[in-house]
Design an enzyme around this catalytic site. Structure first.
Site, mmCIF file in Angstrom:
data_model
loop_
_atom_site.group_PDB
_atom_site.id
_atom_site.type_symbol
_atom_site.label_atom_id
_atom_site.label_comp_id
_atom_site.label_asym_id
_atom_site.label_seq_id
_atom_site.Cartn_x
_atom_site.Cartn_y
_atom_site.Cartn_z
ATOM 1 N N GLY A 9 54.144 41.496 88.606
ATOM 2 C CA GLY A 9 55.066 40.953 89.593
ATOM 3 C C GLY A 9 55.264 39.468 89.376
ATOM 4 O O GLY A 9 54.599 38.861 88.542
ATOM 5 N N ARG A 12 53.252 34.386 93.082
ATOM 6 C CA ARG A 12 53.015 34.385 94.537
ATOM 7 C C ARG A 12 53.485 35.666 95.228
ATOM 8 O O ARG A 12 53.786 35.672 96.412
ATOM 9 C CB ARG A 12 53.690 33.173 95.199
ATOM 10 C CG ARG A 12 53.249 31.836 94.675
ATOM 11 C CD ARG A 12 51.864 31.546 95.114
ATOM 12 N NE ARG A 12 51.564 30.138 94.870
ATOM 13 C CZ ARG A 12 50.409 29.606 95.126
ATOM 14 N NH1 ARG A 12 49.452 30.343 95.607
ATOM 15 N NH2 ARG A 12 50.190 28.347 94.876
ATOM 16 N N GLY A 14 51.671 38.515 95.476
ATOM 17 C CA GLY A 14 50.578 39.294 96.051
ATOM 18 C C GLY A 14 49.947 40.244 95.048
ATOM 19 O O GLY A 14 49.117 41.082 95.413
ATOM 20 N N LYS A 15 50.295 40.110 93.775
ATOM 21 C CA LYS A 15 49.758 41.039 92.775
ATOM 22 C C LYS A 15 48.246 40.940 92.656
ATOM 23 O O LYS A 15 47.565 41.952 92.517
ATOM 24 C CB LYS A 15 50.460 40.872 91.424
ATOM 25 C CG LYS A 15 50.351 39.528 90.791
ATOM 26 C CD LYS A 15 51.320 39.399 89.624
ATOM 27 C CE LYS A 15 51.358 37.983 89.128
ATOM 28 N NZ LYS A 15 51.885 37.023 90.086
ATOM 29 N N SER A 16 47.693 39.742 92.727
ATOM 30 C CA SER A 16 46.233 39.605 92.651
ATOM 31 C C SER A 16 45.565 40.248 93.862
ATOM 32 O O SER A 16 44.552 40.944 93.719
ATOM 33 C CB SER A 16 45.824 38.130 92.559
ATOM 34 O OG SER A 16 46.222 37.587 91.324
ATOM 35 N N ALA A 34 38.038 36.294 84.815
ATOM 36 C CA ALA A 34 38.972 35.180 84.991
ATOM 37 C C ALA A 34 39.389 34.662 83.621
ATOM 38 O O ALA A 34 38.538 34.349 82.789
ATOM 39 C CB ALA A 34 38.310 34.073 85.795
ATOM 40 N N ALA A 36 41.486 32.009 83.259
ATOM 41 C CA ALA A 36 41.932 30.619 83.384
ATOM 42 C C ALA A 36 41.005 29.646 82.676
ATOM 43 O O ALA A 36 39.789 29.820 82.683
ATOM 44 C CB ALA A 36 42.029 30.245 84.857
ATOM 45 N N HIS A 52 41.522 32.007 94.686
ATOM 46 C CA HIS A 52 41.095 33.281 94.108
ATOM 47 C C HIS A 52 39.589 33.477 94.291
ATOM 48 O O HIS A 52 39.139 34.564 94.656
ATOM 49 C CB HIS A 52 41.468 33.348 92.621
ATOM 50 C CG HIS A 52 42.901 33.687 92.388
ATOM 51 N ND1 HIS A 52 43.291 34.882 91.838
ATOM 52 C CD2 HIS A 52 44.035 32.998 92.629
ATOM 53 C CE1 HIS A 52 44.608 34.909 91.750
ATOM 54 N NE2 HIS A 52 45.080 33.772 92.216
ATOM 55 N N ARG A 53 38.820 32.453 94.042
ATOM 56 C CA ARG A 53 37.357 32.547 94.204
ATOM 57 C C ARG A 53 36.983 32.871 95.640
ATOM 58 O O ARG A 53 36.105 33.700 95.893
ATOM 59 C CB ARG A 53 36.681 31.242 93.793
ATOM 60 C CG ARG A 53 36.580 31.038 92.320
ATOM 61 C CD ARG A 53 35.879 29.734 92.003
ATOM 62 N NE ARG A 53 35.815 29.514 90.574
ATOM 63 C CZ ARG A 53 35.627 28.339 90.017
ATOM 64 N NH1 ARG A 53 35.455 27.261 90.766
ATOM 65 N NH2 ARG A 53 35.585 28.224 88.705
#
Length: 181
Positions: A9, A12, A14-16, A34, A36, A52-53
């Protein structure tokens, strides 16, 4: 064989959060991967990582794999669910590599995905729905991520699109494309 789920998606969307909900529903041990790279000078990026954390349950194991994603997922145990967030970030980490090198990385990754004995949930950003990037690195990123997402979608048992506040199960609503590009 692994059970592969792809959640895709726009930014922002909402996929995560959807991928995290799927991992929670699995009732298995969750290993969060992760992709990143920590960038201390980028305050906005640091805020996203912190968000996210803070959303992840403390019972989840977190692994960092900004580059060696294939080896990381190959270690997944059958009784776990591995959540990889995100493929766009992983692609960006390789943006300065030559195309041949990148294609070798993708081939190894896809072969590994098909051999893993765990459930794996991948989060991938959708790109290419807007204007063509004006700079070469943006074009490379868009093309590499689009191609990777397509290839992974073909081997995924379930693919979701998260957009506009809704989750669509594309595996139910759509038809799978042939595997060639």
């Amino acid at each position: 064989m692994s059970k592969v789920i792809l959640v895709t998606g726009p930014a922002r969307s909402g996929k995560s959060e959807w991928a995290e909900a799927l991992a929670n529903q699995s009732n298995k041990k969750v290993v969060y991967v992760a992709t990143a790279l920590l960038s201390p000078d980028d305050k906005q990026w640091q805020q996203r990582i912190i968000q996210h954390r803070n959303r992840r349950p403390q019972s989840w194991t977190t692994l960092e794999a900004p580059f060696d994603l294939s080896n990381t997922i190959s270690d997944a145990k059958p009784n776990t669910v591995m959540l990889v967030d995100s493929l766009g970030t992983w692609v960006a980490n390789y943006i300065d590599k030559e195309d041949g090198y990148w294609l070798d990385i993708v081939e190894e990754f896809l072969e590994t995905v098909e051999l893993v004995a765990a459930e794996i949930i991948f989060v991938a950003e959708e790109t290419g729905w807007g204007v063509v990037p004006a700079y070469p690195a943006g074009q490379t990123f868009r093309d590499r991520l689009g191609s990777l997402t397509r290839k992974l979608g073909i081997v995924s048992q379930t693919t979701y699109l998260v957009t506009g506040g809704h989750v669509l199960n594309l595996s139910v609503l759509g038809n799978r494309l042939p595997s060639s590009e």
